[in-house]
Every structure is written in structure tokens, then in C-alpha cells.
Design a protein around this motif. Structure first.
Motif, PDB file in Angstrom:
ATOM      1  N   ILE A 105       0.790  -1.599  -0.102  1.00  0.00           N
ATOM      2  CA  ILE A 105      -0.176   0.179  -0.080  1.00  0.00           C
ATOM      3  C   ILE A 105       1.048   1.268  -0.425  1.00  0.00           C
ATOM      4  O   ILE A 105       1.978   0.997   0.655  1.00  0.00           O
ATOM      5  CB  ILE A 105      -1.113   0.246   1.442  1.00  0.00           C
ATOM      6  N   MET A 106       0.772   2.196  -1.146  1.00  0.00           N
ATOM      7  CA  MET A 106       1.409   3.574  -0.758  1.00  0.00           C
ATOM      8  C   MET A 106       0.228   4.135  -0.355  1.00  0.00           C
ATOM      9  O   MET A 106      -0.560   4.954   0.432  1.00  0.00           O
ATOM     10  CB  MET A 106       0.894   4.068  -2.494  1.00  0.00           C
ATOM     11  N   GLN A 108       0.605   7.428   1.407  1.00  0.00           N
ATOM     12  CA  GLN A 108       0.601   8.829   1.458  1.00  0.00           C
ATOM     13  C   GLN A 108       1.480   9.017   0.672  1.00  0.00           C
ATOM     14  O   GLN A 108       2.387   8.813   1.017  1.00  0.00           O
ATOM     15  CB  GLN A 108       0.643   9.569   3.126  1.00  0.00           C
ATOM     16  N   THR A 141      -3.106   2.263  -3.362  1.00  0.00           N
ATOM     17  CA  THR A 141      -3.521   2.536  -3.106  1.00  0.00           C
ATOM     18  C   THR A 141      -5.037   3.595  -3.480  1.00  0.00           C
ATOM     19  O   THR A 141      -6.112   3.217  -3.671  1.00  0.00           O
ATOM     20  CB  THR A 141      -2.305   4.441  -2.713  1.00  0.00           C
ATOM     21  N   HIS A 154      -1.969  10.604 -10.658  1.00  0.00           N
ATOM     22  CA  HIS A 154      -1.581   9.215  -9.645  1.00  0.00           C
ATOM     23  C   HIS A 154      -2.235   8.243 -11.432  1.00  0.00           C
ATOM     24  O   HIS A 154      -1.177   6.989 -11.807  1.00  0.00           O
ATOM     25  CB  HIS A 154      -2.705   8.697  -8.872  1.00  0.00           C
TER      26      HIS A 154
END
Length: 180
Positions: A105-106, A108, A141, A154
Motif C-alpha cells: 500500500i502506498m 500517502q 492506494t 495517479h
């Protein structure tokens, strides 16, 4: 002028600088106009949590000399219950990602206001992929649908929206970047 350096976080000072940058760009601390024009971050991490996450898999930084000017947090799924607002995302991801695929998970991404429009967002993601693509199939994300600047940024890197849901009057887009 020295170039921006991309690296993994390795010191408490760097983690404290992430926290400062996070607070400066938090949706609670900026105007509605700035949110619309510049984007924003939603979650505020404690330095202690940033340190725990970093110990598991180091965060990605952009630095100008000794100053952190951008970051992309790395969050392994073991932290799924540490941040209440992210639990729903993890539960949805469980049903979206095939069991034979690995993901990170990205947590932030943020670039200092004075360093925007210089390619640092792309640079952070390029370095992120370079560093982690051999261990994971996907980078995932979520972005608030109202955060149009972040959505567009993104998508331009390669993320695709794979699901969305509403929670607390916010529509969240779960976005996936396929590294395979």
C-alpha cells in the motif's frame, strides 16, 4: 543547485520531517481553495507509527540537501488495523486482489508546496517502483474522489481505479498500479 535525491527513509529526523510536511498539507489545515488547486493529505500518522512502518519497509523520500521535500509512505498489509480510516480499504482490497498476487500500500504521497511541478511526484513513484517491484505485483492506494489533482496525477503515473466506496460522506477510489 544540487539535484533532488531519492532515497529510503533511514533516520528519526527524516520521519519527523515527513510528519511536519503531512501536517502542512492536511485537509484540516488548508483552505478549500488550496485543497482544490493543490490537493491534500487526509491521514495524520504519529512519528511512532511512521517509525514502525519504516522498520518493516522503509518509506520513499525526495530530499533537497538535508530537507525532506516529498515522501511516499510504504505500508505493508500487517498495518491494516493501525489506522482506523484505512480498515475499510484493506477489507475491500481483500476481495479485489487475487490471492496469488502480492501488494504493497502506498500509504500517502506528498510534495512540499515549494517543490511542486518539478517532477518530484513522478520521481517518488519511479523510485518506489524501482525499489519494490521485485517484491510485489501491485502498488495500491486510495484517493478521495474530490481530490482531482491527486486523481489525475495517479492516473498519469499508471494507476487505474479498481473500486470506489463512500464512507463519512467521502467517495474513495481504490487505485492499483500493476507492476507485472
Amino acid at each position: 543547485m544540487k539535484p533532488i535525491i531519492y532515497k529510503r527513509a533511514s533516520s528519526l529526523d527524516e520521519l519527523e520531517q515527513i510528519r511536519t510536511l503531512q501536517l502542512q498539507n492536511s485537509s484540516q489545515n488548508i483552505s478549500a481553495e488550496e485543497k482544490f488547486q493543490e490537493g491534500f493529505v487526509t491521514v495524520q500518522h504519529t512519528v511512532a507509527l511512521l517509525e514502525q512502518m519504516n522498520s518493516s519497509c522503509a518509506h520513499i523520500l525526495a530530499k533537497d540537501n538535508d530537507i525532506v521535500v516529498g515522501f511516499a509512505l510504504v505500508m505493508l498489509s500487517g498495518f491494516r488495523n493501525e489506522i482506523e480510516v484505512l480498515i475499510s480499504m484493506f477489507e475491500r482490497i481483500d476481495g479485489l486482489v487475487p490471492k496469488d498476487k502480492t501488494f504493497v500500500i502506498m500509504g500517502q504521497i506528498c510534495v512540499d508546496k515549494n517543490y511542486r511541478k518539478q517532477g518530484i511526484f513522478r520521481g517518488l513513484y519511479h523510485f518506489y517502483r524501482e525499489e519494490l517491484q521485485h517484491g510485489f505485483d501491485y502498488l495500491i492506494t486510495e484517493v478521495a474522489a474530490i481530490n482531482l489533482r491527486s486523481m489525475q496525477a495517479h492516473e498519469s503515473v499508471g494507476f487505474k481505479t479498481i473500486d470506489n466506496y463512500e464512507e463519512d460522506d467521502i467517495v474513495w477510489n481504490i487505485m492499483l498500479w500493476n507492476w507485472t
